[in-house]
Write an enzyme that holds these catalytic residues in place. Structure first.
Site, PDB file in Angstrom:
ATOM      1  N   GLU A  80      -0.216  -6.623  -4.415  1.00 61.34           N
ATOM      2  CA  GLU A  80      -0.237  -5.179  -4.643  1.00 61.34           C
ATOM      3  C   GLU A  80      -1.372  -4.524  -3.864  1.00 61.34           C
ATOM      4  O   GLU A  80      -2.537  -4.923  -3.987  1.00 61.34           O
ATOM      5  CB  GLU A  80      -0.400  -4.884  -6.138  1.00 61.34           C
ATOM      6  CG  GLU A  80      -0.330  -3.400  -6.458  1.00 61.34           C
ATOM      7  CD  GLU A  80      -0.368  -3.118  -7.946  1.00 61.34           C
ATOM      8  OE1 GLU A  80      -0.866  -2.034  -8.330  1.00 61.34           O
ATOM      9  OE2 GLU A  80       0.090  -3.958  -8.735  1.00 61.34           O
ATOM     10  N   ASP A 132      -2.932 -21.019 -15.459  1.00 60.04           N
ATOM     11  CA  ASP A 132      -1.690 -20.461 -15.975  1.00 60.04           C
ATOM     12  C   ASP A 132      -1.887 -18.990 -16.337  1.00 60.04           C
ATOM     13  O   ASP A 132      -2.322 -18.658 -17.434  1.00 60.04           O
ATOM     14  CB  ASP A 132      -1.251 -21.268 -17.198  1.00 60.04           C
ATOM     15  CG  ASP A 132       0.105 -20.849 -17.745  1.00 60.04           C
ATOM     16  OD1 ASP A 132       0.627 -19.806 -17.290  1.00 60.04           O
ATOM     17  OD2 ASP A 132       0.635 -21.547 -18.621  1.00 60.04           O
ATOM     18  N   LYS A 155      -2.245  -3.277 -18.148  1.00 54.41           N
ATOM     19  CA  LYS A 155      -1.656  -3.856 -16.931  1.00 54.41           C
ATOM     20  C   LYS A 155      -2.650  -3.783 -15.777  1.00 54.41           C
ATOM     21  O   LYS A 155      -2.793  -4.717 -14.982  1.00 54.41           O
ATOM     22  CB  LYS A 155      -0.364  -3.115 -16.583  1.00 54.41           C
ATOM     23  CG  LYS A 155       0.414  -3.741 -15.423  1.00 54.41           C
ATOM     24  CD  LYS A 155       0.018  -3.186 -14.066  1.00 54.41           C
ATOM     25  CE  LYS A 155       0.826  -3.815 -12.952  1.00 54.41           C
ATOM     26  NZ  LYS A 155       0.428  -3.324 -11.607  1.00 54.41           N
TER      27      LYS A 155
END
Length: 434
Positions: free
Chosen positions: A84, A283, A267
């Site tokens: 991004e 992870d 987010k």
């Protein structure tokens, strides 16, 4: 006395090889990993085939660095993997502001992981609950016998608790095992221990085991990062800086009361956190799951950061607390050349130090986003880098990319059709010059 040169000045304008050279010359990379990055040595397919099923290749993502981090008095340059646009630039910008004001203070509140054995079909569930607590020491010893190597390393099962749940006509007894997993993330350790105590718990409770599994809600592995920013770094105009600080505080408050804003607020935090977690071969899905669960731990989903403005002292104060069960060993960490290079850049931190770095990145990322949102808006920075991506997608090469990107940012409409049209015009001009 000669002033030490700022090695990050103009860093983004240098070539990839020049950036790697700067990292090597300033001891962020050793010879081995410098060569690996120069030659873009990534995960070999023969290793990929062994760590994932039905392998047909590997997928590359951009690996960048965010400099300017000062965490608990130590300087760090942080590797980030993300596609991004503007994330790394924004993170670096915020880190520089915070570090210029004294840096981040991060602390590990705890570092334990939890697994659970879920039992059902229990005749007397209250008695079963009592039995679990009465047999606590035996259960813990049995768990440690199932994974003795972690005990030898100073870790192991430390506590047992239980909770009763009811759903319609079904009752469940969940037995929680708390384990010190040391430098590992702990999934294999805990799952082995849970399997080791399953039959014992069935015998103690008279129930049937529904499942045994690690929980990604790592509420016993919390990390807090905080900072204080002199508002002069928000703007040269003190009145403007005060206004920005007040707006950031309000934006932080609003993210705790509106779920629509909270989801996007968080987010943005994970834009930075995920990028580092991926870079260090951990992870990211587990980290996100735990983080979002923690955001809802009060019973309502809320924004994870807290920003307050101390108007008397002209300080903007920020804090972020998150579960961060990150690992420095195990999994694919030692198998992926890029991950090993990332650890080298970070000075090979242990799990606790790495957790402090990652949560600090989340706090910096949030500051950058909030400052942009309450001032010029977030779109301007996004569009500048999005224009480069669009230029590449229509076939711009070499110097054409920067020229087209600049023209797109100046244009009324940034879209595919306009990009193609502008690229044709640029090529016509360049041919005339030649």
């Amino acid at each position: 006395m000669k002033t030490k040169k700022n090695i990050w000045l103009g860093f983004h304008n240098k070539s990839r090889s020049e950036r790697i050279k700067i990292l090597k010359e300033n001891s962020f990379l050793n010879d081995e990993f410098s060569e690996n990055l120069l030659n873009n040595v990534t995960l070999p397919c023969d290793i990929a085939e062994k760590i994932s099923e039905n392998n047909i290749g590997t997928l590359a993502l951009p690996l960048g660095i965010a400099p300017n981090f000062l965490i608990n008095g130590e300087k760090y340059t942080v590797p980030m993997v993300i596609e991004e646009p503007s994330v790394i630039a924004a993170c670096s910008y915020a880190a520089k502001m915070i570090s210029s004001s004294g840096g981040f203070y991060a602390e590990i509140l705890n570092r334990k992981m939890t697994g659970q054995v879920i039992l059902y079909n229990i005749e007397n569930i209250e008695k079963a609950f009592e039995n679990v607590l009465n047999y606590k020491e035996i259960i813990l010893n049995t768990a440690n016998e199932a994974y003795p190597s972690i005990v030898k390393r100073g870790g192991g099962a430390e506590d047992i608790r239980a909770e009763i749940f009811y759903d319609d006509n079904t009752s469940f007894l969940s037995v929680y095992l708390t384990v010190d997993v040391k430098e590992a993330m702990g999934a294999n350790i805990i799952n082995s221990m849970l399997e080791g105590i399953k039959s014992l718990l069935e015998k103690i409770t008279g129930g049937i085991c529904l499942m045994t599994i690690l929980s990604n809600y790592a509420d016993k592995s919390l990390v807090t990062s905080s900072c204080e920013i002199d508002i002069k770094f928000l703007s040269n105009d003190i009145n403007v800086a005060v206004n920005i600080a007040k707006k950031i505080e309000l934006a932080s408050k609003f993210a705790k009361i509106d779920i629509y804003r909270a989801a996007t607020h968080n987010k943005g935090i994970f834009n930075g956190i995920d990028a580092v977690v991926i870079a260090v071969g951990n992870d990211w899905r587990a980290i996100e799951a735990g983080g979002h669960a923690y955001a809802a731990s009060s019973g309502k989903y809320k924004g994870l950061t807290t920003w307050t403005f101390d108007e008397k002292n002209l300080k903007l104060k920020g804090m972020l607390t998150l579960p961060m069960p990150i690992a420095s060993v195990g999994g694919s960490i030692g198998l992926n050349p890029s991950v090993k290079a990332a650890f080298n850049i970070l000075k090979n931190p242990d799990a606790k130090t790495l957790a402090c770095i990652i949560v600090s990145v989340g706090l910096a990322q949030n500051l950058a986003a909030l400052k942009a949102l309450v001032t010029k808006g977030i779109q301007k920075g996004h569009m500048k880098l999005q224009a480069k991506s669009l230029a590449l997608s229509v076939g711009a090469i070499g110097s054409e990319v920067e020229i087209l990107a600049q023209k797109l940012t100046e244009a009324k409409h940034i879209n595919l059709e306009n990009a193609k049209k502008l690229l044709k015009e640029i090529r016509k001009k360049l041919r005339k010059i030649e």
